[in-house]
Design a protein around this motif. Structure first.
Motif, PDB file in Angstrom:
ATOM      1  N   LEU A 135      -7.253  10.686   0.705  1.00 34.07           N
ATOM      2  CA  LEU A 135      -8.005   9.548   0.963  1.00 34.07           C
ATOM      3  C   LEU A 135      -8.179   9.265   2.593  1.00 34.07           C
ATOM      4  O   LEU A 135      -9.026   8.605   2.965  1.00 34.07           O
TER       5      LEU A 135
ATOM      6  N   VAL B 246       2.294   1.817  -3.521  1.00 36.67           N
ATOM      7  CA  VAL B 246       1.400   2.067  -4.574  1.00 36.67           C
ATOM      8  C   VAL B 246       0.746   3.450  -4.196  1.00 36.67           C
ATOM      9  O   VAL B 246       0.679   4.169  -5.159  1.00 36.67           O
ATOM     10  N   LEU B 247       0.764   3.971  -2.953  1.00 39.06           N
ATOM     11  CA  LEU B 247       0.396   5.241  -2.581  1.00 39.06           C
ATOM     12  C   LEU B 247       1.634   6.123  -1.930  1.00 39.06           C
ATOM     13  O   LEU B 247       1.484   6.542  -0.737  1.00 39.06           O
TER      14      LEU B 247
ATOM     15  N   ILE C  62      -9.919   1.434  -1.759  1.00 41.33           N
ATOM     16  CA  ILE C  62      -8.782   2.103  -1.769  1.00 41.33           C
ATOM     17  C   ILE C  62      -8.591   3.038  -0.672  1.00 41.33           C
ATOM     18  O   ILE C  62      -7.481   3.143   0.087  1.00 41.33           O
TER      19      ILE C  62
ATOM     20  N   ASN D 294       2.408   9.126  -2.654  1.00 41.61           N
ATOM     21  CA  ASN D 294       2.363  10.760  -2.613  1.00 41.61           C
ATOM     22  C   ASN D 294       1.585  11.122  -1.485  1.00 41.61           C
ATOM     23  O   ASN D 294       0.483  10.606  -1.259  1.00 41.61           O
TER      24      ASN D 294
ATOM     25  N   ASN E 161      -5.676   2.492   2.182  1.00 43.25           N
ATOM     26  CA  ASN E 161      -4.910   3.740   2.690  1.00 43.25           C
ATOM     27  C   ASN E 161      -4.904   3.815   4.358  1.00 43.25           C
ATOM     28  O   ASN E 161      -3.706   3.982   4.949  1.00 43.25           O
TER      29      ASN E 161
ATOM     30  N   VAL F 181      -1.920  12.514  -1.921  1.00 42.85           N
ATOM     31  CA  VAL F 181      -3.072  11.627  -2.219  1.00 42.85           C
ATOM     32  C   VAL F 181      -3.455  10.881  -1.126  1.00 42.85           C
ATOM     33  O   VAL F 181      -4.522  10.536  -0.728  1.00 42.85           O
ATOM     34  N   ARG F 182      -2.474  10.492  -0.106  1.00 48.74           N
ATOM     35  CA  ARG F 182      -2.845   9.750   0.940  1.00 48.74           C
ATOM     36  C   ARG F 182      -3.673  10.593   1.851  1.00 48.74           C
ATOM     37  O   ARG F 182      -4.573  10.333   2.727  1.00 48.74           O
TER      38      ARG F 182
ATOM     39  N   VAL G 193       0.859  -0.953  -0.106  1.00 43.94           N
ATOM     40  CA  VAL G 193      -0.009   0.104  -0.018  1.00 43.94           C
ATOM     41  C   VAL G 193       0.768   1.276  -0.051  1.00 43.94           C
ATOM     42  O   VAL G 193       0.654   2.178  -0.674  1.00 43.94           O
TER      43      VAL G 193
END
Length: 283
Positions: free
Chosen positions: A38, A28-29, A91, A31, A95, A34-35, A25
């Motif tokens: 989310l 893939v995430l 998603i 940034n 996160n 972005v996190r 995770v």
């Protein structure tokens, strides 16, 4: 059921898979913006529980329509909407899950598995309905609802039993008596330095920035990390404190969350100065 949940919390054999998925995770995430999105930082409220309302509502409505004659088309539309909306909810949930404690991640892993099974069954239901096999589509839909309901139960256990995703610091407010409480002589407070004090045995952070003084609950809203051991930084011109455990970042003037994994603000207490003594009270 209680014993089953306790065994699940202690199921260390899940950690090997959970640790790999956690690293996945984060890979893939990577940034931070972005996190934060989310986590619900921009909302000041966790995003995942808000997003799950759409698939749950659509799937439950589908089950009701499947029991009513002549509602095939409406049921097909709803099951498709629910299945598509499950992806962003998953998603956001992944996160949040990656920043939980080990015991919480164990339950969260099975929660995710149950929901993944439910979503797969619903995807099969969509395919069956679109091909004209409505009987198979209904059966797959009911099986999907059973799996998703099991996942929802585990999600409730995470929130209400294990306190995942809730503000960990707010309960300490109940330990503070009403009225104003002395903290320190205002002249003794150094500038731009984090200090830790206690109000009715509740630990608070005190920070002075010129004439402005902040008194904030010391236990981080995310996982009760000690903000008094954190570091002070500037984010977009705002003075903030960074939790030393998971990096949640809060604005010192107001407590607003700036970076996750915390999805809610840190509680700040009102202050006043009387005869040179800094005082604070409940909000």
């Amino acid at each position: 059921m209680r014993n089953m949940m306790t065994k699940l919390e202690r199921a260390a054999r899940l950690d090997r898979l959970g640790d790999r998925l956690q690293h996945g995770v984060f890979s893939v995430l990577p940034n931070q913006r972005v996190r934060d999105f989310l986590h619900g930082v921009n909302l000041g409220h966790p995003l995942h529980p808000a997003l799950v309302q759409l698939p749950i509502g659509a799937w439950v409505s589908t089950a009701i329509l499947d029991l009513i004659p002549g509602q095939r088309r409406a049921a097909t539309v709803l099951v498709a909407v629910g299945t598509a909306s499950a992806l962003p909810a998953a998603i956001a949930g992944a996160n949040d899950w990656a920043s939980l404690s080990r015991e919480q991640r164990r339950v969260g892993l099975v929660h995710a598995m149950a929901n993944a099974i439910g979503t797969t069954l619903y995807a099969g239901s969509v395919a069956a309905r679109l091909s004209g096999r409505h009987g198979a589509g209904r059966m797959l839909g009911f099986l999907g609802l059973a799996a998703a309901s099991g996942g929802a139960y585990l999600g409730g256990h995470l929130a209400y039993k294990q306190a995942a995703g809730v503000n960990q610091g707010v309960q300490e407010l109940h330990l503070i008596e009403d009225g104003w409480h002395p903290i320190a002589d205002i002249a003794s407070l150094p500038d731009a330095t984090l200090l830790t004090r206690e109000v009715d045995d509740v630990s608070v952070v005190v920070y002075r920035d010129g004439d402005e003084v902040t008194v904030m609950l010391e236990r981080c809203a995310h996982q009760s990390g000690p903000l008094g051991e954190g570091r002070v930084t500037r984010v977009d011109g705002r003075t903030c404190v960074v939790c030393p455990w998971h990096g949640s970042t809060f604005q010192l003037n107001g407590g607003e969350v700036v970076h996750g994994p915390a999805g809610t603000d840190q509680q700040v207490l009102p202050t006043r100065v009387v005869d040179g003594v800094l005082q604070t009270r409940l909000p």
